[in-house]
Design a protein around this motif. Structure first.
Motif, short mmCIF file in Angstrom:
data_model
loop_
_atom_site.label_atom_id
_atom_site.label_comp_id
_atom_site.label_asym_id
_atom_site.label_seq_id
_atom_site.Cartn_x
_atom_site.Cartn_y
_atom_site.Cartn_z
N LEU A 187 12.34 92.65 34.82
CA LEU A 187 11.91 94.26 36.14
C LEU A 187 11.21 93.39 37.12
CD1 LEU A 187 10.56 96.09 32.87
CD2 LEU A 187 11.75 96.70 34.30
N LEU A 188 11.01 94.23 38.20
CA LEU A 188 10.98 93.20 39.28
C LEU A 188 10.26 95.27 39.48
CD1 LEU A 188 12.05 91.46 42.49
CD2 LEU A 188 11.00 94.14 42.59
N VAL A 189 8.72 95.12 39.63
CA VAL A 189 8.06 96.15 39.66
C VAL A 189 7.14 95.97 41.69
CG1 VAL A 189 6.42 95.74 38.54
CG2 VAL A 189 6.35 98.03 39.55
N SER A 190 7.29 97.16 42.49
CA SER A 190 6.62 97.02 43.69
C SER A 190 6.74 98.61 43.95
CB SER A 190 7.69 96.09 44.04
OG SER A 190 7.11 96.48 45.91
N LYS A 191 5.50 98.80 45.32
CA LYS A 191 5.61 99.87 45.62
C LYS A 191 6.92 99.77 46.63
CE LYS A 191 0.41 99.85 45.98
NZ LYS A 191 -0.49 99.82 46.47
N PRO A 192 6.89 100.72 47.24
CA PRO A 192 8.27 100.88 47.96
C PRO A 192 8.58 99.48 49.63
CG PRO A 192 7.37 103.08 48.10
CD PRO A 192 6.53 102.36 47.34
N PRO A 193 9.63 98.64 49.39
CA PRO A 193 9.12 97.02 49.89
C PRO A 193 10.10 97.68 51.31
CG PRO A 193 10.90 97.57 48.15
CD PRO A 193 10.08 98.67 47.78
N LEU B 70 -0.02 103.47 40.65
CA LEU B 70 0.28 104.90 39.03
C LEU B 70 -0.20 106.16 39.80
CD1 LEU B 70 -2.02 103.15 36.07
CD2 LEU B 70 0.64 103.34 36.57
N ARG B 71 -0.74 105.81 41.47
CA ARG B 71 -1.28 107.35 42.33
C ARG B 71 0.06 106.97 42.50
NH1 ARG B 71 -2.05 109.84 46.95
NH2 ARG B 71 -0.46 108.30 47.80
N GLU B 72 1.10 106.14 43.71
CA GLU B 72 2.44 105.96 44.48
C GLU B 72 3.42 106.93 42.90
OE1 GLU B 72 1.92 104.67 46.80
OE2 GLU B 72 4.06 105.21 47.29
N GLU B 73 2.71 106.26 41.37
CA GLU B 73 4.05 106.87 41.31
C GLU B 73 3.81 108.37 40.45
OE1 GLU B 73 6.63 105.67 36.92
OE2 GLU B 73 3.93 105.86 36.77
N ASP C 107 3.31 90.78 49.45
CA ASP C 107 5.38 89.95 49.43
C ASP C 107 6.12 90.23 49.94
OD1 ASP C 107 5.71 87.09 49.20
OD2 ASP C 107 7.21 88.59 47.25
N LEU C 108 6.44 91.88 49.68
CA LEU C 108 7.83 92.67 50.06
C LEU C 108 7.86 93.03 51.10
CD1 LEU C 108 9.14 93.91 46.47
CD2 LEU C 108 9.91 91.55 47.45
N SER C 109 6.91 92.50 52.07
CA SER C 109 6.76 93.74 53.74
C SER C 109 7.96 92.55 54.31
CB SER C 109 5.29 93.33 53.84
OG SER C 109 5.09 91.79 54.55
N SER C 110 7.95 93.18 55.51
CA SER C 110 9.14 92.30 56.31
C SER C 110 8.28 90.96 57.23
CB SER C 110 8.99 93.03 57.31
OG SER C 110 8.05 93.43 58.29
N GLN C 111 7.04 90.34 57.46
CA GLN C 111 6.87 89.72 57.44
C GLN C 111 6.85 88.57 55.78
OE1 GLN C 111 5.26 92.31 57.59
NE2 GLN C 111 3.54 92.91 59.24
N VAL C 112 6.36 88.53 55.49
CA VAL C 112 6.06 87.64 54.27
C VAL C 112 7.34 87.84 53.78
CG1 VAL C 112 4.52 87.06 52.09
CG2 VAL C 112 3.64 88.46 53.62
N PRO D 55 8.80 103.13 42.83
CA PRO D 55 8.60 104.43 42.71
C PRO D 55 8.69 105.07 44.02
CG PRO D 55 5.97 103.03 42.56
CD PRO D 55 7.16 102.21 42.58
N MET D 56 9.48 105.50 44.00
CA MET D 56 10.10 105.87 45.81
C MET D 56 11.01 106.79 45.00
SD MET D 56 11.50 102.29 47.17
CE MET D 56 12.13 103.21 48.71
N PRO D 57 11.36 108.42 46.44
CA PRO D 57 12.75 109.48 46.04
C PRO D 57 14.02 108.36 45.69
CG PRO D 57 10.73 109.46 47.43
CD PRO D 57 10.25 108.27 47.53
N GLY D 58 14.83 109.61 44.65
CA GLY D 58 15.66 108.03 44.48
C GLY D 58 15.93 107.46 43.51
#
Lengths: 486, 474
Positions: free
Chosen positions: A256-262, A337-340, A229-234, A286-289
């Motif tokens: 709370l909004l949770v997503s892999k890096p959008p 969870l793996r990403e984090e 959903d948070l990809s540039s296309q959608v 879950p991304m650096p910074g």
């Protein structure tokens, strides 16, 4: 050895049912191998690898059943058992009486006409999703699409159609939602509370809701939006709809909004939309910074003026012997969870984790779930990988997640704890850390699971970030041992 | 958003405010997980659509305005008010010229025509005096001496072979709501009859009498009566045990009850002839079938030509091919090989004697009667090979592939639920459920006549072909 293969055109069952039937028949005494599956190219190939002679004209609409047994008698008994199990699986509940059974609805439109439903939960194979989803939208139902493999253009078309009707499409590839107290897909039994969650990540949402529950706070609703959903296309079509709906919900005090890096442009769009809401929004990306999921949960608690607890942990009694140069093996069922864990491991062990021999694998990823069930339903693939990793002398620390809740396997520790215990018993230099995502009210009972895993020798954490830090620390300890006098 | 719309008070259709009720399709563990939470679940027994149809289904179902187009098409079908307004020879009613014939089903050439179709055309040649002997008629037809076209191309329908020749009398039906006109021939009765491909002397004799006596008598009665509401007759007959395809006993009685006083009072019909006409009609339990077919044709035609609609407006068979037409694809036929019906056979006839499916009478199923209303006709379920629950199951299954429930045609056994009406091509392809059609069975040899009756299904490919055609225009 007796073999039997039969193709049954049109005999459809869903893949999870077929896997369960296959497993039950395989485990019978005298049966050497058994598989019941739809005749997709992948399944047919698997059967051929198992040594079964599957006819060339078999197609994906055909049910294929294959059994190899010790002798003819065992084969016959297995065939009978298989037919019994399949028959049970296709039984429609009797609502008939004198006029016979009411036939089951065969389309989402038909089922929607029978009930004043609020949402359709679709988990049919990806290419079959679109008609069912359009049926639901046409009937005024929201849609949650658990399935992956829905073409991007169809996802966008469905989300546009939903917007025109004032509805939301959660997914595709949406594992988790909670609406009106009902957990859809993989969801934990959490107490009601003031936090609404918008999730482009299923296990990310489960981690947050479990932490909030552990803090005594709970959630109002969890609206999944799907991994794309948070990809540039959608472009966040469903996330925007979810934010607006939760903003209008009187029971939601914070989102709370949770997503892999959008996609960066979409992240900006969402942040801009969030700023215009009356309800405060906390981001868990879950991304650096960025805050990890645990820190985001803590931020949300502070914003609500609620105390931040010490997150539950169940430390192992054993202390592994330090041996230099050992590697981290992360085996995950949850992608986020793996990403984090990867973000935390890179911060601690260096950005070039893989080059240093460490690995973090998501067994819920497409490569592992094509043609088989998610590891949260069927753990066998990950258990094999775990035994394999434990036997690898280079491996020093095993890091696993265990995700509980509705939809997940009924007792994950029952299969996992013996494998862990055996691995750790054989190697005093091996450590295991488990990130346990669940609540005491979950059907599997988090505390019972934690006790069993701890008994097996693992350090168990309710916070995935803390589990990852513990694993990194154990690896660092092993690395420090390298410099210590032998 | 301005104002206080329902959407604002209950965003997402009440998803966050209403008691959750969930429709589930797919893996059982997810439905079971909801049941474990005591959430009400309405499950879908989903099966994959045929391989290669995903893209066409997505194109058709994703086309904007499809739902509205189908609502409009089925709305026109169920609001049609067919009335019997006249009875006239085909040469007048349809402008049929000498040497021109109509036939049932999609277009057909003599070379591909089945036994009963050939037999009926031979009989029509004899009736019209275009040949002296059956052999002469057959030779003339083989060399193209006559032209023949589908009844459906002329607003008409004909049972079984459905052959119409200029001197045959037609029921004229007018749709009082939408203004369309439809036509059907007069029913000859059972046994050795032209529509089953028989052409012996008794067949020609009966047809001649029908043209000379029955047609004019009915015309006088109908004209004196004024427009006769056929939907009302059909609705009543459904509640008296007819399904209006293989059982028309109640409808025939109701029709005669309506027409008998006017026939008796018509000064231009001699008493003896009026008695002959009444006796003939009363002796044929299927006399109403043709009026019901014309009524169904009027309703189906009202739904034609709605752009984007995936609703079937004709199902018809010529003894060789089964064809359908769809509202959104104009007059195009989608055809496949006609199946041989399953059923009961008369006397010592058996399945080997049966011709493939034939006739325009599947227009009744098209409009929500016949096989779709089997649950209304428990008296004939054994005849079509089953018990009462089978008939109920057949009707219930048809709700899975139809767009609406008929507001006027109700089934007592289903608590007066409306009959399933408006077959949606996309639903047929998705579910693999084919329309159930009641039918008579014609002998495969020309001249044999009826050999049985039963149930038949269309070939599945016609719906997939129609779907692909719809996808091209979507």
């Amino acid at each position: 050895m007796s073999r039997w293969v039969e193709v049954r055109p049109g005999g459809y069952h869903d893949s999870v049912t077929l896997m369960r039937v296959s497993r039950a028949v395989s485990e019978r005494d005298g049966v050497d191998g058994a598989m019941a599956a739809m005749g997709t190219p992948l399944n047919v190939e698997t059967m051929r690898r198992m040594g079964f002679d599957v006819p060339a004209e078999t197609g994906p609409g055909d049910l294929v059943v294959a059994i190899r047994a010790r002798d003819a008698a065992a084969l016959e008994a297995a065939r009978t058992a298989l037919d019994g199990l399949l028959g049970e699986a296709s039984r429609v509940p009797d609502r008939g009486g004198l006029l016979g059974e009411a036939p089951a609805a065969r389309t989402t439109a038909s089922a929607a006409a029978r009930a004043e439903a609020t949402v359709a939960l679709l988990s049919v194979p990806g290419p079959g999703v679109f008609p069912e989803a359009m049926d639901a939208l046409d009937a005024g139902l929201n849609v949650m699409i658990f399935s992956a493999g829905v073409p991007l253009a169809q996802e966008i078309a469905l989300k546009e159609a939903a917007a025109r009707r004032g509805l939301i499409v959660m997914g595709p590839d949406c594992g988790t939602a909670v609406v009106g107290g009902a957990g859809l897909g993989f969801a934990n039994a959490v107490r009601p509370g003031p936090v609404g969650i918008v999730a482009a990540s299923g296990t990310g949402a489960q981690q947050l809701m479990c932490l909030l529950d552990a803090a005594g706070t709970g959630v109002s609703h969890v609206l999944g939006v799907g991994g794309r959903d948070l990809s540039s296309q959608v472009s966040g079509r469903s996330a925007l709809a979810a934010l607006a709906a939760l903003d209008a919900d009187p029971g939601t005090e914070l989102i709370l909004l949770v997503s892999k890096p959008p996609a960066p442009r979409v992240a900006d769009l969402i942040r801009e939309a969030a700023r215009r809401l009356d309800t405060p929004v906390v981001f868990a990306l879950p991304m650096p910074g960025e805050d990890d999921l645990t820190r985001a949960a803590e931020t949300a608690l502070r914003a609500l003026g609620r105390p931040v607890p010490r997150w539950p942990r169940w430390p192992a009694r054993r202390r592994p012997a330090a041996v230099a140069g050992r590697e981290l093996r992360g085996l995950f069922a949850g992608g986020t969870l793996r990403e984090e864990a990867a973000v935390i491991a890179r911060a601690g062990l260096g950005w070039d984790l893989e080059a240093r021999g460490h690995s973090l694998v998501d067994f819920g990823g497409d490569a592992f779930t094509r043609g088989r069930a998610h590891p949260m339903i069927d753990p066998s693939l990950r258990l094999e990988a775990l035994a394999h990793a434990a036997a690898d002398p280079e491996a020093g620390v095993l890091l696993l997640d265990v995700v509980l809740g509705f939809g997940a396997e009924p007792d994950p520790a029952a299969a996992l704890a013996p494998v862990l215990a055996a691995a750790l018993r054989d190697r005093s230099d091996l450590a295991a850390v488990v990130s346990l995502c669940g609540t005491p009210a979950d059907p599997q009972d988090r505390d019972r699971q934690a006790a069993a895993l701890r008994e097996a020798g693992a350090d168990v954490y309710a916070s995935n970030a803390q589990a990852a830090r513990r694993a990194v620390k154990l690896v660092e300890a092993l690395e420090r041992a390298e410099g210590a006098p032998g | 958003m301005s104002g206080t719309s329902g959407a604002e008070r209950h965003p997402l259709g009440g998803l966050l405010t209403r008691e959750p009720v969930v429709v589930t399709a797919g893996v059982d563990v997810l439905a079971d997980a909801l049941a474990d939470q005591a959430v009400r679940v309405e499950p879908v027994d989903w099966r994959p659509p045929p391989p290669g149809t995903d893209a066409a289904l997505a194109a058709v179902l994703g086309a904007p305005g499809r739902a509205e187009a189908n609502a409009r098409a089925v709305g026109r079908m169920v609001t049609a008010r067919p009335h019997l307004v006249d009875v006239r020879p085909a040469r007048e009613a349809l402008g049929l010229e000498p040497g021109a014939f109509l036939h049932a089903g999609p277009p057909l050439e003599w070379e591909r025509a089945s036994g009963p179709m050939r037999g009926a055309l031979i009989g029509a040649m004899l009736l019209e005096g275009l040949a002296e002997t059956p052999l002469g008629a057959e030779r003339a037809l083989a060399r193209g001496a006559a032209t023949f076209e589908p009844c459906h191309h002329h607003g008409a329908v004909g049972p079984m072979a459905g052959v119409v020749s200029p001197s045959m009398w037609m029921l004229v039906v007018e749709d009082a709501e939408h203004g369309g006109r439809s036509y059907c021939s007069l029913n000859e009765g059972l046994g050795k009859v032209l529509r089953y491909g028989a052409y012996g002397p008794e067949v020609i004799e009966r047809l001649t009498w029908m043209g000379e006596v029955l047609g004019p008598a009915l015309r006088a009665a109908v004209r004196r009566h004024g427009p006769l509401d056929l939907l009302s007759v059909i609705a009543q007959a459904l509640q008296m045990g007819d399904e209006l395809h293989n059982r028309n006993r109640a409808a025939t009685s109701l029709l005669l009850r309506e027409l008998a006083p006017d026939l008796a009072a018509a000064p231009e019909v001699h008493r003896d002839r009026a008695a002959e006409a009444l006796r003939f009609a009363a002796g044929n339990d299927h006399f109403f079938l043709n009026a019901g077919m014309a009524a169904a044709k009027a309703a189906a035609d009202a739904a034609r030509g709605v752009p984007g609609s995936s609703m079937v407006v004709a199902m018809a068979r010529n003894g060789t091919d089964f064809g359908i037409q769809v509202s959104g694809t104009g007059d195009r036929w989608f055809t496949g090989p006609a199946n041989v019906p399953h059923g009961l056979y008369l006397g010592d006839h058996g399945p080997d004697d049966a011709n493939p499916d034939i006739g325009d009478s599947a227009i009744t199923e098209t409009a929500g009667m016949g096989g779709f209303a089997l649950a209304a006709a428990p008296a004939i379920v054994r005849f079509v090979g089953g018990e009462v629950p089978d008939a109920v199951a057949a009707t219930r299954r048809m709700y899975e592939i139809t767009l609406a429930e008929h507001p006027a045609l109700q089934i007592p056994l289903l608590s007066f639920r409306g009959t399933p009406v408006g077959v949606d091509v996309t639903r047929v392809v998705r579910t693999g459920i084919l329309p159930v059609i009641d039918t008579g069975i014609a002998g495969r040899e020309a001249g044999t006549g009826q050999v049985g009756a039963g149930l038949v299904e269309p070939p599945a490919n016609v719906f997939e072909d129609a779907l692909r055609a719809l996808a091209e225009t979507a």
